[in-house]
Design a protein around this motif. Structure first.
Motif, PDB file in Angstrom:
ATOM      1  N   ALA A  40       0.828  -1.202   0.000  1.00  0.00           N
ATOM      2  CA  ALA A  40       0.000   0.000   0.000  1.00  0.00           C
ATOM      3  C   ALA A  40       0.862   1.252   0.000  1.00  0.00           C
ATOM      4  N   GLN A 116      -4.417   4.593  -7.098  1.00  0.00           N
ATOM      5  CA  GLN A 116      -5.328   4.902  -6.002  1.00  0.00           C
ATOM      6  C   GLN A 116      -6.197   3.693  -5.676  1.00  0.00           C
ATOM      7  N   LYS A 117      -6.704   3.018  -6.744  1.00  0.00           N
ATOM      8  CA  LYS A 117      -7.499   1.806  -6.538  1.00  0.00           C
ATOM      9  C   LYS A 117      -6.643   0.693  -5.914  1.00  0.00           C
ATOM     10  N   TYR A 119      -3.984   1.086  -4.041  1.00  0.00           N
ATOM     11  CA  TYR A 119      -3.736   1.429  -2.639  1.00  0.00           C
ATOM     12  C   TYR A 119      -4.920   1.050  -1.766  1.00  0.00           C
ATOM     13  N   SER A 120      -6.134   1.329  -2.255  1.00  0.00           N
ATOM     14  CA  SER A 120      -7.335   0.991  -1.483  1.00  0.00           C
ATOM     15  C   SER A 120      -7.425  -0.512  -1.252  1.00  0.00           C
ATOM     16  N   GLU A 121      -7.074  -1.299  -2.285  1.00  0.00           N
ATOM     17  CA  GLU A 121      -7.129  -2.746  -2.150  1.00  0.00           C
ATOM     18  C   GLU A 121      -6.096  -3.240  -1.141  1.00  0.00           C
ATOM     19  N   SER A 124      -7.063  -2.213   2.447  1.00  0.00           N
ATOM     20  CA  SER A 124      -8.132  -3.066   2.965  1.00  0.00           C
ATOM     21  C   SER A 124      -7.597  -4.443   3.332  1.00  0.00           C
TER      22      SER A 124
END
Length: 483
Positions: A40, A116-117, A119-121, A124
Motif C-alpha cells: 500500500a 489509487q485503486k 492502494y485501497s485494495e 483493505s
C-alpha cells in the motif's frame, strides 16, 4: 496409576497445542499484513510519481522531468507484477517520448487513478490481515488462560484437596485422633497413596495395641515383683541389723564385716526397687505429688546431713552456699530425692579432697535456680546428650563407670518436670560439672509467717496459681530475693 497423570498430560497437551497453533497462525497473518501494508505504501509512492508527471505537463511550456524521476519510473516498471498496473505504467513511459503534453498528462492521471485503486485494495487487505492477527493472538491468550484455569482447577480439586485431607488425617493419627472413617479412595495415584496410608496406619495401630498390652503387663510385673521383693528384703535387712547389734550373742569381726556388706547391698537393692516403682508410676502418669510451702534451707540441710557418710567415705567436702530464707511450693520427698541424686552423683564422680557446692539463685525468668557443682573430670558432649535417659550413664577413660542403674537422672528429670521446672547440666572435660534444676513457685520465708504452710489455696496472696509472678512475694512490702 494413570488417571491423574493422563488427565494432566491431556490438559497440558491441548492447551499447549492450541497456544502453538494460534500463535503460529498469528505470525503468518502478521507477515501477510506487513506485506500488504508495504504494498500500500509503495502504491502511494507510485501514485505520487504519476501526479508529479501530470503536474509537470500541466503548465505551458511543460516543466522538464528530472533524470532521477525517469530512473525511478524505470525501476517501478521492473518491480510491478500486476498486469493492469504494469500496462498503465508502460503507457506513461512510452508517452514521455512524444511531445504531446496533453497525452502525457492523461496517461499520468490514468496511472494515478489506477494506483489509487490499488492502494485501497492493499490497505483493505492489510487492515483485514491485522484484524486476523489480533483475533488469533487473542485466541492464543484465551487458550493459555483457559488451560491455566483448567490445570489449576484439576490440580486443586484432584491433587491438592485430597492431599490436604490426607495430611489432616496423618496429623490426626500423630495426635491420637485417628478413626479410620474414610471414604472410598479414588481410582488414581492419590487413591493408591491413601490406601497405602490406611494399611500402614492399621499396622501401626495394631502394633500400638500390642505394645500397650506389653507395657501394661510390664508395669504390672514391675509393681508385683517390686512389692514382693521389697517385703523379704526388709525382713533380711532387719535380721542383719539384729545380728550386727549383738542380740544373738557376740559376732566375730569377720562375720560382722560380712554382715555390713550384706546390709549395704540390701540397701542398694531396696533403692533399686524403689527406683523401678517410681519409674513405673512416672511412665503410667500416676506419680503422686503432695505439694505445700516448705523451707528450702531445711530441705537442703536434711539432704546434706544424709550425705555425710557418703562424702566422708569418698573424701569429698560438701559446701552449701548461704541463701536468704526461702519457701518453695513442692513435694518435699520428691525434691529431696532429686537433690540427693544430684549430690550423691557429684560425690561419686569427684576426686578425694575436692569440693561439691550447692547454691541457689533466681534466674532471668524469676524462677529458683539450684546448682550442684563438682570438681570432677566433667562430662563429654556425647554423654550430656543421653545421661537423662533411662538406663544410661556417662563415663570417660579417666573416670570409669560408677556402679548404678542409670535411673536416677531420668527419675529426677520427671520429678522436676512434674513441678513445672527444667533440669540440665553444664560441663567441660577436665573442668567439672554443674547440674541445675529450676523451681517456678517460691517466695521469701518472712512473707509466709502468718500463712498456713500446708494449704496455700484459701488465701489468694499465697495461692501459687494466683501468684503475681514467679519469685514475687505475695505482700507488696516484701520483694523476692535470690542468693
Amino acid at each position: 496409576m494413570r488417571g491423574l497423570r493422563f488427565r494432566l498430560h491431556l490438559i497440558i497437551l491441548v492447551a499447549f497445542s492450541s497456544i502453538v497453533y494460534f500463535s503460529f497462525k498469528a505470525l503468518e497473518l502478521r507477515k501477510d499484513a506487513t506485506q500488504a501494508q508495504h504494498n500500500a505504501v509503495a502504491s502511494l509512492e507510485l501514485r505520487s510519481l504519476a501526479l508529479t508527471v501530470a503536474s509537470s505537463y500541466a503548465s505551458t511550456p511543460p516543466t522538464p522531468l528530472a533524470p532521477t524521476l525517469l530512473e525511478r519510473l524505470g525501476n517501478w516498471r521492473r518491480a510491478i507484477n500486476s498486469a493492469p498496473r504494469r500496462t498503465a505504467l508502460v503507457d506513461l513511459i512510452q508517452s514521455l517520448s512524444m511531445n504531446d503534453a496533453a497525452w502525457i498528462r492523461k496517461r499520468a492521471l490514468l496511472l494515478a487513478e489506477q494506483e489509487q485503486k490499488t492502494y485501497s485494495e492493499f490497505a483493505s487487505e492489510a487492515q483485514h490481515a491485522w484484524q486476523e492477527v489480533e483475533k488469533h493472538a487473542a485466541c492464543a491468550l484465551l487458550a493459555a488462560v483457559i488451560g491455566f484455569l483448567v490445570l489449576n482447577w484439576t490440580v486443586s480439586l484432584r491433587i491438592l484437596r485430597p492431599l490436604d485431607r490426607l495430611s489432616r488425617r496423618m496429623m490426626d493419627f500423630l495426635v491420637d485422633r485417628y478413626s479410620f472413617q474414610f471414604s472410598q479412595p479414588q481410582a488414581n495415584e492419590l487413591g493408591d497413596l491413601q490406601r497405602t496410608f490406611n494399611s500402614l496406619a492399621q499396622r501401626v495401630i495394631n502394633s500400638m495395641d500390642e505394645l500397650k498390652t506389653l507395657d501394661q503387663a510390664k508395669s504390672e510385673f514391675l509393681n508385683i515383683a517390686s512389692h514382693e521383693l521389697r517385703t523379704p528384703l526388709t525382713s533380711i535387712k532387719g535380721s542383719l541389723s539384729l545380728l550386727d547389734s549383738g542380740v544373738m550373742g557376740h559376732i566375730d569381726p569377720n562375720c560382722s564385716r560380712l554382715i555390713k556388706i550384706a546390709e549395704v547391698e540390701t540397701d542398694r537393692l531396696i533403692r533399686l526397687i524403689n527406683d523401678l516403682l517410681d519409674l513405673a508410676k512416672i511412665e503410667a502418669g500416676k506419680l503422686p505429688l503432695a505439694c505445700s510451702w516448705m523451707s528450702w534451707d531445711d530441705l537442703v540441710s536434711k539432704t546434706i546431713e544424709g550425705m555425710t557418710g557418703l562424702a566422708h567415705g569418698a573424701g569429698v567436702n560438701v559446701k552449701v552456699v548461704p541463701a536468704p530464707a526461702l519457701e518453695v511450693f513442692m513435694d518435699r520427698d520428691r525434691i529431696q530425692q532429686v537433690l540427693t541424686n544430684l549430690v550423691s552423683n557429684a560425690i561419686k564422680f569427684s576426686p578425694p579432697g575436692s569440693w561439691v557446692t550447692v547454691d541457689v539463685e533466681r534466674n532471668k525468668h524469676g524462677q529458683l535456680l539450684v546448682h550442684v557443682r563438682d570438681q570432677g573430670q566433667g562430662i563429654s558432649p556425647t554423654d550430656m546428650a543421653m545421661i537423662f535417659q533411662k538406663f544410661r550413664q556417662g563415663s570417660n577413660p579417666d573416670n570409669p563407670l560408677v556402679k548404678g542403674t542409670g535411673l536416677g537422672l531420668a527419675i529426677a528429670k520427671a520429678m522436676v518436670a512434674e513441678h513445672g521446672g527444667d533440669i540440665g547440666v553444664e560441663s567441660e572435660l577436665g573442668e567439672g560439672s554443674a547440674f541445675w534444676f529450676t523451681m517456678p513457685k517460691w517466695r521469701d520465708d518472712e512473707s509466709s509467717s502468718d500463712d498456713s504452710p500446708t494449704d496455700p489455696s484459701p488465701d489468694p496472696s499465697t495461692d501459687p496459681s494466683k501468684d503475681p509472678g514467679p519469685g514475687a512475694s505475695p505482700k507488696p512490702a516484701s520483694k523476692p530475693r535470690a542468693a
